[in-house]
Design a protein around this motif. Structure first.
Motif, PDB file in Angstrom:
ATOM      1  N   UNK A  17      72.224   2.701   1.692  1.00  0.00           N
ATOM      2  CA  UNK A  17      71.176   2.451   2.686  1.00  0.00           C
ATOM      3  C   UNK A  17      71.709   2.925   4.034  1.00  0.00           C
ATOM      4  N   UNK A  18      70.902   3.720   4.750  1.00  0.00           N
ATOM      5  CA  UNK A  18      71.378   4.333   5.983  1.00  0.00           C
ATOM      6  C   UNK A  18      70.427   4.116   7.154  1.00  0.00           C
ATOM      7  N   UNK A  22      69.014  10.306  15.938  1.00  0.00           N
ATOM      8  CA  UNK A  22      68.431  11.634  16.128  1.00  0.00           C
ATOM      9  C   UNK A  22      69.433  12.758  15.907  1.00  0.00           C
ATOM     10  N   UNK A  23      70.711  12.470  16.162  1.00  0.00           N
ATOM     11  CA  UNK A  23      71.750  13.482  16.016  1.00  0.00           C
ATOM     12  C   UNK A  23      72.181  13.696  14.565  1.00  0.00           C
ATOM     13  N   UNK A  24      71.622  12.904  13.635  1.00  0.00           N
ATOM     14  CA  UNK A  24      71.951  13.039  12.225  1.00  0.00           C
ATOM     15  C   UNK A  24      73.143  12.210  11.768  1.00  0.00           C
ATOM     16  N   UNK A  25      73.807  11.528  12.706  1.00  0.00           N
ATOM     17  CA  UNK A  25      74.965  10.708  12.352  1.00  0.00           C
ATOM     18  C   UNK A  25      74.524   9.306  11.925  1.00  0.00           C
ATOM     19  N   UNK A  26      75.223   8.768  10.953  1.00  0.00           N
ATOM     20  CA  UNK A  26      74.941   7.426  10.440  1.00  0.00           C
ATOM     21  C   UNK A  26      75.438   6.396  11.445  1.00  0.00           C
ATOM     22  N   UNK A  27      74.551   5.497  11.856  1.00  0.00           N
ATOM     23  CA  UNK A  27      74.970   4.427  12.758  1.00  0.00           C
ATOM     24  C   UNK A  27      75.272   3.135  11.985  1.00  0.00           C
ATOM     25  N   UNK A  28      74.559   2.918  10.868  1.00  0.00           N
ATOM     26  CA  UNK A  28      74.860   1.780   9.986  1.00  0.00           C
ATOM     27  C   UNK A  28      74.654   2.220   8.548  1.00  0.00           C
ATOM     28  N   UNK A  29      75.469   1.645   7.653  1.00  0.00           N
ATOM     29  CA  UNK A  29      75.429   2.030   6.247  1.00  0.00           C
ATOM     30  C   UNK A  29      75.749   0.835   5.370  1.00  0.00           C
ATOM     31  N   UNK A  30      74.975   0.690   4.292  1.00  0.00           N
ATOM     32  CA  UNK A  30      75.202  -0.368   3.305  1.00  0.00           C
ATOM     33  C   UNK A  30      75.363   0.292   1.947  1.00  0.00           C
ATOM     34  N   UNK A  31      76.294  -0.227   1.141  1.00  0.00           N
ATOM     35  CA  UNK A  31      76.479   0.248  -0.223  1.00  0.00           C
ATOM     36  C   UNK A  31      76.386  -0.948  -1.161  1.00  0.00           C
ATOM     37  N   UNK A  32      75.494  -0.838  -2.159  1.00  0.00           N
ATOM     38  CA  UNK A  32      75.303  -1.892  -3.157  1.00  0.00           C
ATOM     39  C   UNK A  32      75.608  -1.306  -4.523  1.00  0.00           C
ATOM     40  N   UNK A  37      73.657  -5.232  -7.752  1.00  0.00           N
ATOM     41  CA  UNK A  37      73.649  -4.723  -6.367  1.00  0.00           C
ATOM     42  C   UNK A  37      74.616  -5.506  -5.481  1.00  0.00           C
ATOM     43  N   UNK A  38      75.861  -5.540  -5.922  1.00  0.00           N
ATOM     44  CA  UNK A  38      76.937  -6.224  -5.196  1.00  0.00           C
ATOM     45  C   UNK A  38      77.316  -5.415  -3.959  1.00  0.00           C
ATOM     46  N   UNK A  39      77.305  -6.024  -2.781  1.00  0.00           N
ATOM     47  CA  UNK A  39      77.667  -5.295  -1.566  1.00  0.00           C
ATOM     48  C   UNK A  39      79.150  -4.921  -1.563  1.00  0.00           C
ATOM     49  N   UNK A  83      73.931  -8.063   3.061  1.00  0.00           N
ATOM     50  CA  UNK A  83      75.212  -7.458   2.684  1.00  0.00           C
ATOM     51  C   UNK A  83      76.311  -7.868   3.652  1.00  0.00           C
ATOM     52  N   UNK A  84      76.007  -7.856   4.922  1.00  0.00           N
ATOM     53  CA  UNK A  84      77.000  -8.217   5.943  1.00  0.00           C
ATOM     54  C   UNK A  84      77.427  -9.683   5.764  1.00  0.00           C
ATOM     55  N   UNK A  85      76.454 -10.546   5.522  1.00  0.00           N
ATOM     56  CA  UNK A  85      76.741 -11.965   5.306  1.00  0.00           C
ATOM     57  C   UNK A  85      77.627 -12.152   4.075  1.00  0.00           C
ATOM     58  N   UNK A  86      77.291 -11.469   3.005  1.00  0.00           N
ATOM     59  CA  UNK A  86      78.059 -11.595   1.751  1.00  0.00           C
ATOM     60  C   UNK A  86      79.502 -11.116   1.936  1.00  0.00           C
ATOM     61  N   UNK A  87      79.685  -9.996   2.603  1.00  0.00           N
ATOM     62  CA  UNK A  87      81.039  -9.478   2.821  1.00  0.00           C
ATOM     63  C   UNK A  87      81.836 -10.409   3.737  1.00  0.00           C
ATOM     64  N   UNK A  88      81.181 -11.022   4.690  1.00  0.00           N
ATOM     65  CA  UNK A  88      81.848 -11.974   5.571  1.00  0.00           C
ATOM     66  C   UNK A  88      82.309 -13.189   4.765  1.00  0.00           C
ATOM     67  N   UNK A  89      81.461 -13.666   3.854  1.00  0.00           N
ATOM     68  CA  UNK A  89      81.804 -14.828   3.020  1.00  0.00           C
ATOM     69  C   UNK A  89      82.976 -14.546   2.094  1.00  0.00           C
ATOM     70  N   UNK A  90      83.129 -13.312   1.639  1.00  0.00           N
ATOM     71  CA  UNK A  90      84.213 -12.967   0.726  1.00  0.00           C
ATOM     72  C   UNK A  90      85.578 -13.075   1.390  1.00  0.00           C
TER      73      UNK A  90
END
Length: 92
Positions: A17-18, A22-32, A37-39, A83-90
């Protein structure tokens, strides 16, 4: 203006998830990963905390072989927060 999309990589059974500027660069990214769909990443370009992973190293204009499935900001934000919450909990 940012845009949001997701893309599936079947070789690793991973959804990406991206949020892209405008410049084409990723500012935030999620991988499940996997059927549950484990973050495994929920990174922003400014992160210095490796627990969240890292964003793509190339702008999306340089990518090949991915199919962009558009999302709304709200859809992306739901995935991002969970995803951010789950990774923080880990780490606790």
């Amino acid at each position: 203006m940012s845009r949001w999309f997701r893309s599936y990589w079947d070789e690793e059974d991973t959804w990406f998830y991206f949020e892209v500027g405008d410049d084409g660069w990723v500012s935030r990214q999620v991988e499940l990963e996997g059927p549950a769909r484990r973050p495994v990443a929920a990174a922003s370009a400014g992160d210095v905390d490796a627990r969240y992973g890292f964003t793509a190293e190339l702008p999306v204009t340089d990518w090949e072989g991915h199919i962009e499935m558009p999302m709304t900001f709200q859809e992306f934000e739901e995935v991002w927060r969970a995803a951010r919450h789950r990774l923080m909990d880990l780490e606790v």
